[in-house]
Design an enzyme around this catalytic site. Structure first.
Site, PDB file in Angstrom:
ATOM      1  N   ARG A   1       0.820  -1.213   0.000  1.00  0.00           N
ATOM      2  CA  ARG A   1       0.000   0.000   0.000  1.00  0.00           C
ATOM      3  C   ARG A   1       0.862   1.274   0.000  1.00  0.00           C
ATOM      4  NH1 ARG A   1      -3.647   2.493   4.464  1.00  0.00           N
ATOM      5  NH2 ARG A   1      -5.281   3.533   3.271  1.00  0.00           N
TER       6      ARG A   1
ATOM      7  N   HIS B   1      -6.358  -5.880  -2.419  1.00  0.00           N
ATOM      8  CA  HIS B   1      -7.125  -6.084  -1.181  1.00  0.00           C
ATOM      9  C   HIS B   1      -7.377  -7.569  -0.903  1.00  0.00           C
ATOM     10  CE1 HIS B   1      -8.798  -1.672  -1.200  1.00  0.00           C
ATOM     11  NE2 HIS B   1      -7.507  -1.736  -0.973  1.00  0.00           N
TER      12      HIS B   1
ATOM     13  N   ASN C   1      -3.896   8.667   4.887  1.00  0.00           N
ATOM     14  CA  ASN C   1      -2.629   8.157   5.438  1.00  0.00           C
ATOM     15  C   ASN C   1      -2.545   8.178   6.964  1.00  0.00           C
ATOM     16  OD1 ASN C   1      -1.629   7.710   2.855  1.00  0.00           O
ATOM     17  ND2 ASN C   1      -0.610   9.698   2.728  1.00  0.00           N
TER      18      ASN C   1
ATOM     19  N   ASP D   1      -9.845  -9.633   3.141  1.00  0.00           N
ATOM     20  CA  ASP D   1     -10.259 -10.871   2.458  1.00  0.00           C
ATOM     21  C   ASP D   1     -10.379 -11.981   3.488  1.00  0.00           C
ATOM     22  OD1 ASP D   1     -10.521 -13.206   0.984  1.00  0.00           O
ATOM     23  OD2 ASP D   1      -8.501 -13.113   0.128  1.00  0.00           O
TER      24      ASP D   1
ATOM     25  N   HIS E   1       0.354   4.532  -2.421  1.00  0.00           N
ATOM     26  CA  HIS E   1       0.125   5.900  -1.937  1.00  0.00           C
ATOM     27  C   HIS E   1       1.273   6.832  -2.302  1.00  0.00           C
ATOM     28  CE1 HIS E   1      -3.341   5.280   1.163  1.00  0.00           C
ATOM     29  NE2 HIS E   1      -3.521   4.576   0.068  1.00  0.00           N
TER      30      HIS E   1
HETATM   31  C1  HEM Z   1      -9.343   1.589  -5.772  1.00  0.00           C
HETATM   32  C2  HEM Z   1      -9.246   2.467  -4.818  1.00  0.00           C
HETATM   33  C3  HEM Z   1      -8.777   2.109  -3.430  1.00  0.00           C
HETATM   34  C4  HEM Z   1      -9.374   2.496  -2.274  1.00  0.00           C
HETATM   35  C5  HEM Z   1     -10.615   3.361  -2.125  1.00  0.00           C
HETATM   36  C6  HEM Z   1      -8.608   1.914  -1.195  1.00  0.00           C
HETATM   37  C7  HEM Z   1      -8.881   2.099   0.150  1.00  0.00           C
HETATM   38  C8  HEM Z   1      -8.282   1.415   1.188  1.00  0.00           C
HETATM   39  C9  HEM Z   1      -8.634   1.547   2.579  1.00  0.00           C
HETATM   40  C10 HEM Z   1      -9.693   2.483   3.135  1.00  0.00           C
HETATM   41  C11 HEM Z   1      -7.851   0.681   3.280  1.00  0.00           C
HETATM   42  C12 HEM Z   1      -7.877   0.464   4.795  1.00  0.00           C
HETATM   43  C13 HEM Z   1      -6.960   1.462   5.487  1.00  0.00           C
HETATM   44  C14 HEM Z   1      -7.124   1.492   6.989  1.00  0.00           C
HETATM   45  O1  HEM Z   1      -8.090   0.939   7.516  1.00  0.00           O
HETATM   46  O2  HEM Z   1      -6.284   2.089   7.669  1.00  0.00           O
HETATM   47  C15 HEM Z   1      -6.999   0.014   2.339  1.00  0.00           C
HETATM   48  C16 HEM Z   1      -6.071  -0.939   2.658  1.00  0.00           C
HETATM   49  C17 HEM Z   1      -5.199  -1.501   1.751  1.00  0.00           C
HETATM   50  N1  HEM Z   1      -5.048  -1.131   0.428  1.00  0.00           N
HETATM   51 FE1  HEM Z   1      -6.341  -0.045  -0.654  1.00  0.00          FE
HETATM   52  N2  HEM Z   1      -7.585   1.191  -1.714  1.00  0.00           N
HETATM   53  C18 HEM Z   1      -7.631   1.281  -3.074  1.00  0.00           C
HETATM   54  C19 HEM Z   1      -6.716   0.749  -3.964  1.00  0.00           C
HETATM   55  C20 HEM Z   1      -5.577   0.070  -3.595  1.00  0.00           C
HETATM   56  C21 HEM Z   1      -4.476  -0.236  -4.478  1.00  0.00           C
HETATM   57  C22 HEM Z   1      -4.379   0.200  -5.934  1.00  0.00           C
HETATM   58  C23 HEM Z   1      -3.570  -0.941  -3.741  1.00  0.00           C
HETATM   59  C24 HEM Z   1      -2.225  -1.488  -4.162  1.00  0.00           C
HETATM   60  C25 HEM Z   1      -1.896  -1.810  -5.382  1.00  0.00           C
HETATM   61  C26 HEM Z   1      -4.109  -1.084  -2.411  1.00  0.00           C
HETATM   62  C27 HEM Z   1      -3.534  -1.784  -1.386  1.00  0.00           C
HETATM   63  C28 HEM Z   1      -4.045  -1.883  -0.111  1.00  0.00           C
HETATM   64  C29 HEM Z   1      -3.551  -2.822   0.888  1.00  0.00           C
HETATM   65  C30 HEM Z   1      -2.506  -3.891   0.646  1.00  0.00           C
HETATM   66  C31 HEM Z   1      -4.264  -2.560   2.073  1.00  0.00           C
HETATM   67  C32 HEM Z   1      -4.057  -3.212   3.442  1.00  0.00           C
HETATM   68  C33 HEM Z   1      -2.969  -2.424   4.176  1.00  0.00           C
HETATM   69  C34 HEM Z   1      -2.612  -2.947   5.553  1.00  0.00           C
HETATM   70  O3  HEM Z   1      -3.151  -3.940   6.017  1.00  0.00           O
HETATM   71  O4  HEM Z   1      -1.754  -2.274   6.184  1.00  0.00           O
HETATM   72  N3  HEM Z   1      -5.308  -0.427  -2.355  1.00  0.00           N
HETATM   73  N4  HEM Z   1      -7.263   0.480   1.061  1.00  0.00           N
END
Ligand code: HEM
Ligand code: NAG
Ligand code: NAG
Ligand code: NAG
Length: 334
Positions: free
Chosen positions: A67, A196, A97, A248, A71
């Site tokens: 992630r 995700h 962030n 997931d 970002h």
């Molecule tokens: C399509 C639009 C996207 C939205 C709206 C989105 C939004 C989010 C949100 C809200 C979270 C949870 C953050 C938290 O609770 O602190 C998250 C987690 C995550 N996102 Fe996305 N995301 C998007 C696309 C992506 C993309 C493109 C990637 C990487 C290629 C990605 C990778 C991840 C990963 C791996 C997590 C888990 C992080 C962790 O457990 O520390 N996301 N995302």
């Protein structure tokens, strides 16, 4: 006999996909896959070792590192800007962030180790790209050759981070236009959302779906019933929003295509996940087909994910003599 042939077919398929990936033209040809071959030959071992150590301590860190690269790339390109410590106006304080992105200590450890091995050579932006690839691969996902040669930026822009990084509350059209702003298309939205398949999210990012969705005084009716009631218990209306759950639930830390299978069953966690499959509007009819294909064919998802990550890694990099190679990923060299 039959077995043998199908194995051959699989091997051939993989050879073909690696061939296609390695000859695919980068959008900015200045990045190359052997940039540090002579200047930092131990780069690959160092990053791989540190990511593996971090995953042994906490498996979730793979998701966090993936992630971070996302970002970073969406704000002024892949220039390591997200790593900069700074005042309240730095990217780390932007809404997507703050109290959310993590993994900075791992990047610090990789950088320290690299500075011992080949001082002043490897950019923090490239470290993010390589750590993201290793995180995916070590979680059971695809491998790809990371393009390198990015340099580190001088600007950390909180305002831009708030505008550019998609929000889980955005409509599908808004998410698509935020991807379009950085040169990524609708297919990339679906493919990269497959990230995700690993990681966690806090209640605050999906509790809008649980009780009074969009002012309807009803939960989001695209959310599967049992999962809804579990989440209602986990994230009560008077809670602080800080409780965390898995993105997931089918295969928490395994990089696979279960994320897409979940969407078919109404089990996407974030609204921005489920809308890729569940709404009836015109845009969703495009994304829905892709979700279905990926849910049926993991190999296809892996191939497209690798390709889309290379594309994301090519968003507006600083190259040549632009920017600098930071000594410490948290601060600009003086
Ligand atoms: C399509 C639009 C996207 C939205 C709206 C989105 C939004 C989010 C949100 C809200 C979270 C949870 C953050 C938290 O609770 O602190 C998250 C987690 C995550 N996102 Fe996305 N995301 C998007 C696309 C992506 C993309 C493109 C990637 C990487 C290629 C990605 C990778 C991840 C990963 C791996 C997590 C888990 C992080 C962790 O457990 O520390 N996301 N995302
Ligand atoms: C930060 O981004 C905003 C929005 O794009 C822009 O208006 C502003 O000039 C940027 N600030 C800096 C210091 O680059
Ligand atoms: C549900 O949300 C709407 C719009 O945000 C609000 O006006 C209404 O009071 C909420 N209902 C309840 C029961 O909280
Ligand atoms: C959530 O946790 C963060 C630190 O992890 C804290 O700063 C914040 O105040 C917490 N939010 C609430 C509403 O308790």
């Amino acid at each position: 006999m039959k077995m043998n042939e199908s194995c051959k077919a699989i091997a051939c398929f993989w050879l073909m996909s690696f061939f296609i990936l390695s000859v695919a033209e980068p959008t900015r040809p200045q990045l190359t896959t052997d940039f540090y071959r002579t200047s930092c030959p131990d780069l690959w071992t160092i990053v791989r070792t540190e990511v593996l150590n971090a995953m042994n301590e906490e498996i979730r860190i793979a998701a966090s590192l993936l992630r971070l690269h996302f970002h970073d790339c969406f704000v002024n390109g892949c220039d390591g800007s997200i790593l900069l410590d700074g005042d309240q106006d730095s990217e780390k304080f932007a809404t997507p962030n703050l109290n959310s992105v993590r993994g900075f200590e791992v990047i610090d450890r990789i950088k320290t180790s690299l500075e011992h091995s080949c001082s002043g050579v490897v950019s923090c932006a490239d470290i993010l790209a390589i750590a993201a690839r290793d995180s995916v691969f070590l979680s059971g996902g695809p491998f790809w050759y990371v393009q390198q040669g990015r340099r580190d930026g001088f600007v950390s822009n909180k305002t831009l981070a708030n505008l550019a990084i998609p929000s889980p509350f955005d409509t599908l059209d808004t998410i698509i236009s935020k991807f379009d702003n950085v040169g990524l298309n609708v297919k990339d939205v679906v493919t990269l959302s497959g990230a995700h398949t690993i990681g966690r999210a806090r209640c605050t990012f999906f509790s809008n779906r649980l009780f009074n969705f969009s002012g309807t005084e009803e939960p989001d009716n695209t959310l599967e019933y049992e999962m809804l009631s579990e989440l209602q218990n986990l994230c009560p209306q008077d809670g602080d929003g800080n409780t965390t759950t898995v993105l997931d639930q089918n295969s928490i830390d395994q990089f696979d295509n279960n994320y897409f299978k979940n969407l078919l069953n109404g089990k996407g966690l974030l609204s921005s996940d489920q809308i890729l499959f569940s709404s009836d509007d015109e845009t969703t009819s495009t994304t829905k087909q892709l979700v279905t294909s990926y849910s049926e064919n993991e190999r296809y998802f892996f191939m497209e994910f690798a390709y889309a990550m290379i594309k994301m890694g090519n968003i507006n990099p600083l190259i040549g003599s632009e920017g600098e190679i930071r000594k410490n990923c948290r601060v600009i060299n003086s």
